[in-house]
Write an enzyme that holds these catalytic residues in place. Structure first.
Site, PDB file in Angstrom:
ATOM      1  N   GLU A 116       2.967  15.906  -5.677  1.00 38.85           N
ATOM      2  CA  GLU A 116       2.335  15.822  -4.347  1.00 38.85           C
ATOM      3  C   GLU A 116       2.208  14.377  -3.875  1.00 38.85           C
ATOM      4  O   GLU A 116       1.407  14.068  -2.986  1.00 38.85           O
ATOM      5  CB  GLU A 116       0.954  16.496  -4.358  1.00 38.85           C
ATOM      6  CG  GLU A 116       0.938  17.941  -4.830  1.00 38.85           C
ATOM      7  CD  GLU A 116       1.691  18.912  -3.927  1.00 38.85           C
ATOM      8  OE1 GLU A 116       2.284  18.486  -2.924  1.00 38.85           O
ATOM      9  OE2 GLU A 116       1.694  20.110  -4.261  1.00 38.85           O
ATOM     10  N   HIS A 139      -6.669  16.068  -4.642  1.00 33.41           N
ATOM     11  CA  HIS A 139      -6.257  17.453  -4.394  1.00 33.41           C
ATOM     12  C   HIS A 139      -6.670  18.308  -5.590  1.00 33.41           C
ATOM     13  O   HIS A 139      -6.566  17.855  -6.732  1.00 33.41           O
ATOM     14  CB  HIS A 139      -4.737  17.507  -4.194  1.00 33.41           C
ATOM     15  CG  HIS A 139      -4.155  18.883  -4.286  1.00 33.41           C
ATOM     16  ND1 HIS A 139      -4.485  19.891  -3.414  1.00 33.41           N
ATOM     17  CD2 HIS A 139      -3.268  19.428  -5.156  1.00 33.41           C
ATOM     18  CE1 HIS A 139      -3.815  20.988  -3.744  1.00 33.41           C
ATOM     19  NE2 HIS A 139      -3.068  20.733  -4.801  1.00 33.41           N
ATOM     20  N   HIS A 141      -7.844  22.790  -6.791  1.00 31.99           N
ATOM     21  CA  HIS A 141      -7.748  24.223  -6.508  1.00 31.99           C
ATOM     22  C   HIS A 141      -9.094  24.920  -6.725  1.00 31.99           C
ATOM     23  O   HIS A 141      -9.213  25.772  -7.603  1.00 31.99           O
ATOM     24  CB  HIS A 141      -6.701  24.868  -7.431  1.00 31.99           C
ATOM     25  CG  HIS A 141      -5.331  24.255  -7.385  1.00 31.99           C
ATOM     26  ND1 HIS A 141      -4.398  24.405  -8.403  1.00 31.99           N
ATOM     27  CD2 HIS A 141      -4.722  23.477  -6.448  1.00 31.99           C
ATOM     28  CE1 HIS A 141      -3.274  23.767  -8.083  1.00 31.99           C
ATOM     29  NE2 HIS A 141      -3.445  23.183  -6.909  1.00 31.99           N
ATOM     30  N   GLU A 169     -26.864  21.198   4.737  1.00 32.86           N
ATOM     31  CA  GLU A 169     -26.373  19.817   4.755  1.00 32.86           C
ATOM     32  C   GLU A 169     -24.870  19.673   4.966  1.00 32.86           C
ATOM     33  O   GLU A 169     -24.370  18.553   5.060  1.00 32.86           O
ATOM     34  CB  GLU A 169     -26.846  19.092   3.493  1.00 32.86           C
ATOM     35  CG  GLU A 169     -28.368  18.987   3.543  1.00 32.86           C
ATOM     36  CD  GLU A 169     -28.994  18.029   2.546  1.00 32.86           C
ATOM     37  OE1 GLU A 169     -28.261  17.449   1.742  1.00 32.86           O
ATOM     38  OE2 GLU A 169     -30.216  17.884   2.598  1.00 32.86           O
ATOM     39  N   HIS A 210      -3.844  27.882  -1.568  1.00 34.27           N
ATOM     40  CA  HIS A 210      -3.446  26.888  -2.567  1.00 34.27           C
ATOM     41  C   HIS A 210      -4.625  26.015  -3.018  1.00 34.27           C
ATOM     42  O   HIS A 210      -4.940  25.970  -4.200  1.00 34.27           O
ATOM     43  CB  HIS A 210      -2.306  26.015  -1.995  1.00 34.27           C
ATOM     44  CG  HIS A 210      -1.778  24.994  -2.960  1.00 34.27           C
ATOM     45  ND1 HIS A 210      -0.448  24.690  -3.098  1.00 34.27           N
ATOM     46  CD2 HIS A 210      -2.419  24.177  -3.836  1.00 34.27           C
ATOM     47  CE1 HIS A 210      -0.286  23.758  -4.037  1.00 34.27           C
ATOM     48  NE2 HIS A 210      -1.481  23.440  -4.488  1.00 34.27           N
TER      49      HIS A 210
HETATM   50  P1  13P Z   1       1.457  18.080 -10.160  1.00 35.18           P
HETATM   51  O1  13P Z   1       1.343  18.513 -11.621  1.00 35.18           O
HETATM   52  O2  13P Z   1       2.857  17.680  -9.812  1.00 35.18           O
HETATM   53  O3  13P Z   1       0.423  17.027  -9.829  1.00 35.18           O
HETATM   54  O4  13P Z   1       1.168  19.359  -9.263  1.00 35.18           O
HETATM   55  C1  13P Z   1      -0.058  20.034  -9.337  1.00 35.18           C
HETATM   56  C2  13P Z   1      -0.433  20.662  -8.051  1.00 35.18           C
HETATM   57  O5  13P Z   1      -1.605  20.929  -7.829  1.00 35.18           O
HETATM   58  C3  13P Z   1       0.624  20.952  -7.053  1.00 35.18           C
HETATM   59  O6  13P Z   1       0.059  21.236  -5.815  1.00 35.18           O
HETATM   60 ZN    ZN Z   2      -1.981  22.051  -5.975  1.00 33.33          ZN
END
Ligand code: 13P
Ligand code: ZN
Length: 270
Positions: A116, A139, A141, A169, A210
């Protein structure tokens, strides 16, 4: 040279990745972090002219020419960052208009930066234009935000208003709201460009089905943004199937704006 594993920014990065894993936001290799560093942050720890190898990025980002980033590796597990930082993290400098990354430390098993990287670097460019102090793109999940993208409509205003209504808040922590992208193929320049465009107006960008992107001046701020949005999504997922008897009204949110000196995204409150 001083011990890079004792650099304050390295310690903070390792703690943050570990904490994110502990929150369940980064299963397997899920998630990635990039931290913008200044030359004076790094040159006590590495010889910045001693390039281990160069790695093509596959995109151009002239604004980031000569900039240093500590970044998580592709396929690497956040769980393991604390045990082998030199394998799971890398320190790179961008050159040739952002087309090449020069590896200065890390990725010791021959690895490379996250898949990413385009979304991270393009988001840094976008956020630096809004706030020259921006240093972090993150980033991950988180389960409740992800779940919410299956059952809530994906209009950014409507999605944000629901999050704002879940905890008092929220509007104070992210008054600009969250921007929501539809499902897109991850790891591409296209999703990078779309994310960066959304980053022009908010520090949080949801990737439907995602995960989420956050940006901020430091790791704590960015972590806290995602943490707050995820808490709100958790409450939504607890109550969405129940009859709603109470909520936080727009009038109450205007009181919060006044009291905390924040301004909600124009037109997102009635
Ligand atoms: P990477 O292992 O390449 O960082 O990918 C993980 C991920 O969350 C892809 O969206
Ligand atoms: Zn991801």
């Amino acid at each position: 040279m001083r011990d890079i594993l004792k650099a304050p920014w390295m310690v903070e990065m390792i703690r943050t990745a570990t904490n994110m894993y502990g929150h369940g936001w980064d299963e397997r290799n899920g998630g990635n972090i990039s931290l913008l560093l200044r030359k004076e942050d790094v040159d006590q720890y590495v010889n910045v002219w001693d390039v281990i190898r160069t790695i093509p990025t596959g995109f151009s980002a002239p604004d980031l020419e000569g900039k240093y980033f500590l970044v998580t590796g592709t396929g690497k597990y956040f769980k393991n960052v604390q045990y082998a930082p030199e394998v799971n993290l890398g320190l790179v400098r961008l050159t040739e208009g952002g087309r090449t990354a020069e590896l200065l430390w890390g990725f010791a098993d021959g690895g490379k930066f996250t898949s990413e990287f385009p979304a991270h670097m393009m988001s840094h460019v976008a956020r630096l234009k809004v706030n020259p102090e921006n240093r972090v793109v993150m980033h991950c999940h988180p389960a409740n935000l992800l779940a919410m993208t299956y059952v809530h409509d994906l209009d950014s205003r409507s999605f944000t208003r629901t999050l704002w209504q879940m905890c008092t808040e929220c509007i104070v922590v992210f008054p600009e709201g969250v921007n929501v992208l539809p499902w897109m193929l991850c790891g591409t320049n296209e999703i990078g460009e779309a994310t960066a465009e959304q980053m022009e107006t908010a520090r949080l960008v949801v990737w439907s089905q995602h995960g989420i992107y956050g940006a901020g001046a430091d790791l704590d701020e960015t972590f806290g943004l995602i943490e707050t949005a995820e808490k709100a999504a958790e409450i939504y997922m607890k109550i969405a199937h129940l009859p709603r008897k109470n909520t936080i009204t727009d009038a109450q949110m205007h009181l919060l704006e006044d009291h905390f000196g924040v301004k909600a995204r124009e037109g997102w409150l009635d």
